[in-house]
Design a protein around this motif. Structure first.
Motif, PDB file in Angstrom:
ATOM      1  N   VAL A  84      -0.352   0.926   6.275  1.00 37.52           N
ATOM      2  CA  VAL A  84       0.159   0.479   7.574  1.00 37.52           C
ATOM      3  C   VAL A  84      -0.955  -0.308   8.252  1.00 37.52           C
ATOM      4  CG1 VAL A  84       1.096   1.173   9.807  1.00 37.52           C
ATOM      5  CG2 VAL A  84       1.668   2.492   7.771  1.00 37.52           C
ATOM      6  N   ASP A  88       2.135  -3.708  12.882  1.00 35.99           N
ATOM      7  CA  ASP A  88       3.368  -3.368  12.171  1.00 35.99           C
ATOM      8  C   ASP A  88       4.414  -2.826  13.136  1.00 35.99           C
ATOM      9  OD1 ASP A  88       2.642  -4.194   9.656  1.00 35.99           O
ATOM     10  OD2 ASP A  88       2.168  -2.197   8.890  1.00 35.99           O
ATOM     11  N   VAL A 161       7.886   1.725   8.565  1.00 32.44           N
ATOM     12  CA  VAL A 161       7.677   0.312   8.882  1.00 32.44           C
ATOM     13  C   VAL A 161       8.970  -0.457   8.626  1.00 32.44           C
ATOM     14  CG1 VAL A 161       6.341  -1.766   8.344  1.00 32.44           C
ATOM     15  CG2 VAL A 161       5.231   0.478   8.303  1.00 32.44           C
TER      16      VAL A 161
END
Length: 372
Positions: A84, A88, A161
């Motif tokens: 990540v 994001d 995400v």
């Protein structure tokens, strides 16, 4: 950071607008530890599970920074998180599965043992609670998220995400309402095309179940709620018939003859669970999604199970695998097959959170979004 904190519960039926149980205040802004993320919350949404904490039906350690359904952008990445990045776009999920316990190993991360433990104590998956008042008093996290805020520190395992172009007003509802309601139909019940469904309770979770049943090709989708203001919305979500509880037996008989294949209980009522068992056919399944008061007990004729092959299935977070299901459901939304935007009633500033509790309790909103 600004967050809505619950210091003491208020009995159901009280005017939350007058009692103001949630206090929007400034808290110290913590940095993420190893395995954690700092997330700027763009929108959070109000759920009946939040209301159940405020009225004491769901006991949580206080004081508590409330909220468990939200969308945001990653601001800071803690040590050891490699998949990540800052910036994001993420949906927050209220069960941060550990990946190692018995449930996770069996492919059921929604039932993660470690997550249940830390969610119950108000801590995070990778360590104790981080939130503090300016005076240094500990503030507990709500389900690892504490979404009624402009910022949150969460475990990496608490986010999925998503693509940048998904509107935040849509994405905000995927972490609980959509995941739970859709999953109850597609994962727990494993509904097949041509089967019949009745959904009892037309909040955001129940309406998500209606959408899921229509998506799966159900022959009949019967939506039941005493609030007739929600009936047209249920039709817009894919229901083939709508009515009040007094209409349920007639509508189900007209559609199926002897009962639906699957009944979704999204009310949180032992009485409704018992009623659902009467409305399913031989071999049918009742999926319990709502959260009854802990003192509620269920009494039903035991012969319905072995004698008629009926099943009663519990469904927590829709038996979801968030990393798998949220992208899948977003794909259905992109294809125009999942009208999640219909669940969004309106958007208000976070300072109006107590007024939102009253609106939700009165059945005036399905999903109210908040901006801090």
């Amino acid at each position: 950071m600004r967050a809505a904190v619950l210091y003491s519960t208020v009995p159901a039926g009280t005017s939350y607008t007058e009692a103001r149980p949630l206090v929007v205040e400034e808290l110290d802004r913590p940095a993420p530890r190893a395995g954690e993320l700092g997330v700027a919350i763009t929108y959070s949404s109000l759920c009946h599970s939040d209301l159940s904490v405020v009225d004491g039906s769901r006991v949580r350690p206080l004081p508590l920074a409330l909220g468990h359904e939200a969308v945001g952008r990653v601001e800071t990445v803690g040590e050891g998180v490699g998949d990540v990045r800052e910036g994001d776009h993420v949906v927050l999920v209220f069960v941060p599965s550990c990946g190692q316990c018995r449930a996770c190993a069996a492919g059921r991360p929604a039932l993660c043992h470690r997550a249940a433990e830390v969610n119950g104590t108000g801590d995070l998956l990778h360590g104790e609670a981080l939130l503090r008042t300016r005076a240094g008093e500990r503030i507990n996290h709500h389900l690892g998220v504490s979404a009624f805020a402009d910022y949150a520190v969460v475990a990496r395992e608490s986010v999925v995400v998503i693509d940048d172009d998904v509107p935040d007003t849509v994405a905000a509802m995927f972490g609980c309402a959509v995941l739970t309601g859709m999953g109850a139909v597609l994962n727990t019940a494993a509904l097949k095309a041509g089967q019949s469904v009745a959904v009892f309770g037309l909040g955001a979770v129940g309406l998500s179940s209606v959408m899921a049943a229509a998506l799966a090709g159900a022959s009949s989708v019967i939506a039941i709620d005493p609030n007739t203001d929600k009936h047209q919305l249920a039709l817009d979500c894919g229901a083939t018939a709508v009515g009040t509880p007094d209409d349920a037996a007639r509508l189900i008989a007209e559609a199926t003859g002897d009962g639906v294949d699957v009944a979704i209980e999204a009310v949180g009522s032992a009485r409704v669970i018992a009623s659902c068992l009467e409305h399913v056919t031989r071999g049918g399944a009742v999926v319990s999604v709502g959260l009854p008061h802990p003192s509620a007990e269920l009494t039903v004729p035991a012969l319905q199970f072995a004698g008629a092959g009926k099943r009663l299935l519990g469904s927590y977070m829709g038996d979801a695998v968030p990393e798998r299901d949220i992208p899948l459901y977003l794909r259905h939304w992109r294809e125009g097959r999942l009208p999640v935007e219909l669940l969004h009633t309106d958007t208000r500033p976070l300072d109006e959170i107590n007024e939102g509790l009253d609106a939700l309790s009165a059945g005036k909103v399905v999903r109210r979004l908040f901006q801090a």
